[in-house]
Design an enzyme around this catalytic site. Structure first.
Site, PDB file in Angstrom:
ATOM      1  CD  GLU A  94      -2.815  -1.117   2.458  1.00 23.45           C
ATOM      2  OE1 GLU A  94      -4.017  -1.279   2.268  1.00 23.45           O
ATOM      3  OE2 GLU A  94      -2.324  -0.961   3.587  1.00 23.45           O
TER       4      GLU A  94
HETATM    5  C1  TNX Z   1      -4.839  -3.904   4.358  1.00 21.50           C
HETATM    6  S1  TNX Z   1      -3.347  -6.438   4.054  1.00 21.50           S
HETATM    7  C2  TNX Z   1      -3.581  -3.801   4.896  1.00 21.50           C
HETATM    8  C3  TNX Z   1      -3.426  -3.491   6.322  1.00 21.50           C
HETATM    9  C4  TNX Z   1      -4.743  -3.227   6.981  1.00 21.50           C
HETATM   10  C5  TNX Z   1      -5.746  -4.249   6.492  1.00 21.50           C
HETATM   11  C6  TNX Z   1      -7.072  -4.165   7.151  1.00 21.50           C
HETATM   12  C7  TNX Z   1      -2.232  -5.435   3.872  1.00 21.50           C
HETATM   13  C8  TNX Z   1      -1.016  -5.954   3.305  1.00 21.50           C
HETATM   14  N1  TNX Z   1      -2.453  -4.162   4.234  1.00 21.50           N
HETATM   15  O1  TNX Z   1      -2.562  -2.374   6.483  1.00 21.50           O
HETATM   16  O2  TNX Z   1      -4.578  -3.336   8.361  1.00 21.50           O
HETATM   17  O3  TNX Z   1      -5.930  -4.044   5.105  1.00 21.50           O
HETATM   18  O4  TNX Z   1      -7.909  -5.213   6.761  1.00 21.50           O
END
Ligand code: TNX
Length: 531
Positions: free
Chosen positions: A344
């Site tokens: 992300e």
């Molecule tokens: C996505 S899964 C994220 C996390 C959040 C989560 C909440 C991922 C690699 N990144 O930073 O906590 O969604 O569901």
């Protein structure tokens, strides 16, 4: 040869007992799709299991636990764990002894050195006759898994901690078992809300019962840095002092982390440490201004947005920092992996992001670990040893990582932080709602592009903790779904059957109650009366 034939026979039994039935919840608590009482409630379902009705072996104050000597000290530890479990129902703990000669009749014999190629690295054979119990494996790990199965064949009342002598009977039977995948993972986010050593040990105890063998700890994020780094002490002194919602956070000292690693190892769980980067780094950026491109430290963050922070990828100090962090954590971590996050990033350009991933992998390698990254890293040039963790439900996200090993954890199936349904108060729903059946009825092979199916090492069940502040919250989101995911990780896909699983999992309700687990009473499961 004989083993092979027998195994085939038992597989047939396991498959028959889970033969397809109409998709409906069982009518009678504890009764199978055909109305008959469940013969056993073992989760994950063993490869071959034949359990008798009516006859049983009784554990009495005279029962001995005898183990055959092994180079692995965990054999003796496993024997002691079994004794502690049985102690709650006996006037005094059963004696535990190394074997010398044939064990006396009525003993529980643990044997970790048997040569049986059918058992593999983690398989076991459990035989319960009127004369005694034998759990045999080629390794200490297999022995431990045999003991977990034996534990689930004991009455659930065994799980009550108070010493209260009562009869313990185990049905006679024979099980031969081995897992489908080597990676049977759970992940706990201790960054969004901090969970102390005792809470993590409790979670380890619960997941070990389901033969989970990896615990991935998400040790840093925007909201907190949770592990002491001696060369960068402000990470925890400042960056560890808060969490989502503004609580006081916390962190593990290196000694506490080592203690957790050992506790997990005694339960055959490998700790996989994650330091998320280059994004999800606000706690580090707030602790050391030089890690920011503008040289200014942002305030600590207690919200739940993602993707807004990034290490300054153009500064050399960033890579000195990463190398120090990886070096210190790698030195405390016997397991072969270091998870570098990578998810992300909304701040860097794709070429900047790729260059960062390509520069960090060799740092991880230099400190003796294989890198793992979330599937966002797939477009970078990956080292052959780098493992990609699939999380975004679309299979296409891992396509670029053609030959790398894959951990499969699709958010829409395996994320324990998703709500069960629209009424669930805890949890998030960005990847949908995941009722117990949704967590059960999927297969990892269908989650990745088909040419990459052979690269799957297993699955993982992440529990992100934006909305999870207490162990009660954690229990509620993890159980029963963790049991469903454990079955996907361990059992053969051919034997998987929701009706059969839903009957077995119902019988874990009283076990969880005895263990003090605040599990979700899913309406999809006909729970026994637990009043
Ligand atoms: C996505 S899964 C994220 C996390 C959040 C989560 C909440 C991922 C690699 N990144 O930073 O906590 O969604 O569901």
């Amino acid at each position: 040869m004989q083993n092979g034939l027998l195994l085939t026979g038992w597989i047939a039994i396991a498959m028959l007992s889970s033969a397809c039935a109409p998709n409906r919840a069982p009518q009678t608590p504890g009764a199978g799709p055909g109305g008959q009482a469940a013969r056993h409630s073992v989760i994950p379902l063993p490869a071959a299991i034949d359990i008798s009705t009516g006859q049983s072996f009784a554990i009495t104050p005279a029962t001995l636990i005898v183990y055959e000597a092994s180079d692995d000290p965990r054999v003796g530890i496993t024997a002691a764990q079994l004794a502690r479990l049985l102690a709650s129902a006996l006037p005094s703990p059963p004696p535990v002894r190394p074997a010398s000669g044939a064990p006396p009749a009525g003993s529980i014999l643990l044997s970790a050195g048997v040569a049986n190629a059918n058992l593999g690295e983690e398989g076991y054979e459990l035989t319960i006759t009127a004369d005694g119990v034998r759990i045999a494996a080629s390794t200490a790990a297999g022995l431990f898994y045999g003991v977990q199965t034996f534990r689930q064949l004991l009455p659930w009342s065994i799980e009550y901690q108070a010493a209260r002598p009562h009869p313990i009977a185990v049905p006679l039977g024979k099980i031969q078992d081995r897992p489908r995948f080597v990676w049977r993972g759970a992940m706990l986010d201790v960054a969004r809300h901090f969970f102390g050593v005792e809470d993590v040990k409790r979670y380890i105890d619960l997941i070990a019962l389901y033969k989970i063998n990896r615990l991935h700890l998400h040790l840093s994020d925007d909201q907190g840095w949770r592990i002491e780094i001696k060369s960068w002490p402000n990470l925890t002194a400042h960056g560890g002092q808060t969490e989502v919602g503004g609580g006081t956070g916390g962190f593990y000292t290196q000694a506490q982390y080592v203690d957790l690693v050992k506790y997990a190892n005694d339960r055959f769980i490998t700790i996989v440490p994650e330091i998320d980067m280059p994004s999800h780094t606000n706690a580090a950026l707030a602790s050391y201004p030089e890690l920011n491109c503008n040289g200014e430290a942002p305030p600590l963050y207690t919200g739940i947005d993602v993707g807004f922070s990034t290490l300054c990828v153009d500064k050399d100090v960033t890579y000195t920092f990463i190398s120090d962090v990886v070096r210190e954590i790698a030195a405390l971590t016997p397991g072969p992996y270091f998870h570098m996050g990578g998810d992300e990033n909304k701040k860097l350009t794709p070429p900047q992001f790729r260059a960062f991933i390509e520069r960090v992998q060799p740092i991880v390698q230099k400190h003796g670990k294989d890198a793992i990254g979330w599937d966002d890293i797939a477009p970078a040039t990956l080292l052959p040893t780098t493992v990609v963790q699939h999380w975004r439900p679309e299979a296409s996200h891992v396509a670029a990582a053609k030959s790398n090993k894959l951990i499969v954890s699709p958010a829409s199936k395996s994320y324990l932080d998703m709500k069960y349904d629209k009424t669930t108060v805890l949890g998030l729903n960005w990847a949908g709602e995941i009722e117990v059946r949704t967590a059960y009825d999927w297969d990892p092979v269908n989650s990745v592009p088909s040419p990459q199916a052979g690269n799957i090492v297993g699955i993982e069940a992440p529990l992100w903790t934006e909305t999870v502040a207490t162990t009660g919250d954690l229990d509620f989101l993890a159980f029963p779904r963790l049991a469903a995911l454990a079955e996907i990780a361990w059992s053969s896909p051919q034997a998987k059957n929701w009706d059969n699983f839903s009957v077995r999992v119902a019988l874990h309700g009283p076990r969880w109650s005895a263990l003090g687990v605040n599990f979700y009473r899913s309406p999809q499961i006909a729970w026994p009366d637990m009043r």
